[in-house]
Enzyme design. Structure first.
Site, PDB file in Angstrom:
ATOM      1  N   HIS A  32       0.846  -1.191   0.000  1.00 59.43           N
ATOM      2  CA  HIS A  32       0.000   0.000   0.000  1.00 59.43           C
ATOM      3  C   HIS A  32       0.880   1.240   0.000  1.00 59.43           C
ATOM      4  O   HIS A  32       1.871   1.304   0.727  1.00 59.43           O
ATOM      5  CB  HIS A  32      -0.895   0.026   1.247  1.00 59.43           C
ATOM      6  CG  HIS A  32      -1.784   1.233   1.280  1.00 59.43           C
ATOM      7  ND1 HIS A  32      -2.980   1.267   0.618  1.00 59.43           N
ATOM      8  CD2 HIS A  32      -1.624   2.462   1.847  1.00 59.43           C
ATOM      9  CE1 HIS A  32      -3.541   2.453   0.790  1.00 59.43           C
ATOM     10  NE2 HIS A  32      -2.735   3.192   1.534  1.00 59.43           N
ATOM     11  N   ASP A  54     -14.819   2.647   7.586  1.00 57.15           N
ATOM     12  CA  ASP A  54     -13.777   3.560   7.115  1.00 57.15           C
ATOM     13  C   ASP A  54     -14.310   4.491   6.040  1.00 57.15           C
ATOM     14  O   ASP A  54     -13.976   5.675   6.025  1.00 57.15           O
ATOM     15  CB  ASP A  54     -12.564   2.780   6.587  1.00 57.15           C
ATOM     16  CG  ASP A  54     -11.512   3.727   6.024  1.00 57.15           C
ATOM     17  OD1 ASP A  54     -10.948   4.504   6.819  1.00 57.15           O
ATOM     18  OD2 ASP A  54     -11.293   3.735   4.796  1.00 57.15           O
ATOM     19  N   ARG A 108     -14.128  12.793   8.029  1.00 57.43           N
ATOM     20  CA  ARG A 108     -12.828  13.416   8.323  1.00 57.43           C
ATOM     21  C   ARG A 108     -12.459  14.425   7.245  1.00 57.43           C
ATOM     22  O   ARG A 108     -11.893  15.482   7.519  1.00 57.43           O
ATOM     23  CB  ARG A 108     -11.743  12.336   8.439  1.00 57.43           C
ATOM     24  CG  ARG A 108     -11.884  11.491   9.705  1.00 57.43           C
ATOM     25  CD  ARG A 108     -10.997  10.255   9.632  1.00 57.43           C
ATOM     26  NE  ARG A 108      -9.628  10.573   9.353  1.00 57.43           N
ATOM     27  CZ  ARG A 108      -8.785   9.766   8.666  1.00 57.43           C
ATOM     28  NH1 ARG A 108      -9.201   8.603   8.219  1.00 57.43           N
ATOM     29  NH2 ARG A 108      -7.548  10.120   8.459  1.00 57.43           N
ATOM     30  N   SER A 144      -7.079   3.501   9.309  1.00 53.56           N
ATOM     31  CA  SER A 144      -7.816   3.492   8.039  1.00 53.56           C
ATOM     32  C   SER A 144      -7.082   2.626   7.003  1.00 53.56           C
ATOM     33  O   SER A 144      -7.664   1.736   6.383  1.00 53.56           O
ATOM     34  CB  SER A 144      -7.953   4.952   7.560  1.00 53.56           C
ATOM     35  OG  SER A 144      -8.304   5.023   6.215  1.00 53.56           O
ATOM     36  N   LYS A 176      -8.102  -1.618   5.796  1.00 52.55           N
ATOM     37  CA  LYS A 176      -8.426  -2.030   4.426  1.00 52.55           C
ATOM     38  C   LYS A 176      -7.529  -3.177   3.966  1.00 52.55           C
ATOM     39  O   LYS A 176      -7.981  -4.092   3.275  1.00 52.55           O
ATOM     40  CB  LYS A 176      -8.333  -0.827   3.480  1.00 52.55           C
ATOM     41  CG  LYS A 176      -9.528   0.108   3.680  1.00 52.55           C
ATOM     42  CD  LYS A 176      -9.446   1.354   2.856  1.00 52.55           C
ATOM     43  CE  LYS A 176      -8.488   2.357   3.446  1.00 52.55           C
ATOM     44  NZ  LYS A 176      -8.725   3.740   3.135  1.00 52.55           N
TER      45      LYS A 176
HETATM   46  N1  URA Z   1      -5.383   6.993   3.064  1.00 55.15           N
HETATM   47  C1  URA Z   1      -6.304   6.226   3.664  1.00 55.15           C
HETATM   48  O1  URA Z   1      -6.651   5.162   3.168  1.00 55.15           O
HETATM   49  N2  URA Z   1      -6.828   6.651   4.836  1.00 55.15           N
HETATM   50  C2  URA Z   1      -6.467   7.810   5.413  1.00 55.15           C
HETATM   51  O2  URA Z   1      -6.958   8.121   6.454  1.00 55.15           O
HETATM   52  C3  URA Z   1      -5.519   8.607   4.755  1.00 55.15           C
HETATM   53  C4  URA Z   1      -4.978   8.164   3.591  1.00 55.15           C
END
Ligand code: URA
Length: 442
Positions: free
Chosen positions: A83, A162, A169, A184, A188
């Protein structure tokens, strides 16, 4: 009885939340019992007061359990996901997925489209004629078991908490909180079934985290979550003070990824893919250390195995593998226009955000979830940081389909480049590495 009010108040006052309280909040928010205004107030309390590693791991797992979890047990081998915290010109997945698959690591990747200066990985792949990102569960599994690689759109309802929390947010100035970003991202990856996770934490003007120290703090928070919840995680902190590679734009990035798989890519992109890919090989248990892993990756590039794997992957998902040999098969823009340097000197900096805005103006990215994107347009940088340039030389080329967008696009590129008399100090591409056993800064 647990009440959202008390949880918000405790965090506001700097207290620690229990696992049960965090689960109550996340479950309630997902079902709608905890209201958006309460969750926003809580996010702001976390923004100021932070969360300890245990609370952050509990938040991560509560979010994972808010929706489906992919079960990849029918896919053979250790599944390692990668990621990146995002940046301009970041096409590493397009290179890394076939590269590490060619070195025997199973890549079972769910990817996204996303908003931003260009599309996400799925949009970029769709620049390849015929490429299908929607795979059935069976096709996805069969492709990975047969070819070691599949990259597909997300199926199932992964981490709905999320999605909802991120949307809040985004409009309440609470994105930039380390525990919220860390949970977050990790939620994922965990929900998508990864056994091991390699994180590319960007640092610099084009990144979420503008300073190196903040970026290491985010990297440590995510690696710590990984160790608390039993997913082996390694993070590299890498430069995003200028765009990665030379291209920003969907089809242009596919071309650059293909060149990189042939061993003809730009130095920074190649180096980053070798660094991240090596960590993936080590986590998958295919190599014993990153030095050995790097040799293996260089070998699959040199032998042509990485490019062959790319072709196999493209063909398996319905795309035309001929794009690997004939780049004219990819969408191309109607106009290609140079942006010239106004003075001589050295390129001190290329503001990644301005280059991103240029790509966006040209139509390479989406402004809203449903806006169309133009796969052929974008920017090709000719000069990168440290390059010497003479007045009148080409700094970059703009690839456009709508000539009315060109003046604004040119302006963004001119704003992005800073040319000065002195050559800039060298900045590392990889600042360091964080694993569960510690941090090394290079
Ligand atoms: N990328 C994400 O997936 N979540 C965040 O909170 C910030 C960047």
């Amino acid at each position: 009885m647990v009440r959202a009010y008390d949880i918000i108040a405790r965090k506001r006052d700097g207290g620690e939340l229990s696992r049960e309280e965090i689960e109550f909040l996340v479950q309630g928010f997902t079902s709608g019992e905890v209201k958006d205004y309460q969750m926003s107030a809580w996010a702001m309390a976390v923004f100021f007061r932070g969360m300890n590693p245990r609370e952050t791991a509990d938040l991560t797992m509560a979010m994972v359990h808010s929706g489906d979890m992919l079960d990849l047990t029918d896919i053979k081998g250790v599944k390692v996901d990668k990621h990146s915290t995002g940046g301009v010109g970041d096409k590493t997945t397009l290179v890394l997925a076939p590269l590490v698959a060619a070195a025997d690591v199973s890549v079972a990747k769910m990817s996204g489209r996303g908003l931003g200066h260009t599309g996400g990985t799925l949009d970029k792949l769709e620049a390849i004629p015929g490429f299908r990102v929607e795979l059935s569960r069976q096709e996805f599994t069969d492709n990975v078991n047969r070819s070691k690689i599949a990259v597909a759109g997300q199926s199932g309802n992964l981490v709905p908490a999320d999605k909802k929390l991120y949307a809040l947010r985004d409009v309440t100035a609470t994105v930039n909180s380390i525990p919220l970003i860390a949970s977050s991202v990790m939620s994922k990856k965990i929900a998508a079934g990864a056994d091991g996770i390699v994180l590319d934490v960007k640092t610099g003007s084009g990144a979420f985290m503008k300073t190196v120290d903040e970026s290491f703090a985010l990297a440590k928070a995510m690696v710590k979550i990984g160790s608390l919840v039993g997913r082996n995680t390694t993070a590299l902190v890498t430069d995003m003070d200028q765009p990665l590679g030379l291209t920003v734009g969907n089809a242009l990035e596919v071309k650059e990824a293909i060149a990189t798989l042939k061993g003809e890519g730009p130095e920074d992109l190649t180096e980053l893919c070798l660094a991240l890919g090596s960590e993936m090989l080590v986590l998958a248990g295919v190599s014993t250390d990153s030095g050995q892993a790097r040799e293996r990756l260089l070998q699959v590039i040199k032998s042509g195995a990485a490019l062959e794997k790319f072709k196999e992957f493209v063909a398996a998902q319905g795309g035309n593998p001929g794009v690997a040999d004939e780049s004219g098969l990819l969408p191309e823009a109607q106009y290609v226009l140079p942006v010239l340097a106004e003075k001589s000197g050295f390129v001190q900096a290329i503001a990644a955000e301005a280059v991103g805005r240029c790509a966006m103006v040209l139509g390479a990215g989406r402004e809203t979830k449903d806006s169309p994107i133009d796969l052929g347009v974008g920017v090709v940088l000719v000069k990168k940081r440290g390059s010497q340039v003479k007045a009148g030389e080409v700094l970059a080329y703009i690839h456009a389909n709508d000539s009315s967008k060109v003046p604004q696009a040119v302006l963004e590129i001119k704003t992005a480049y800073s040319v000065q008399d002195e050559s800039p100090a060298r900045v590392p591409l990889v600042y360091g590495r964080v694993t569960s056993s510690g941090t090394s800064r290079f």
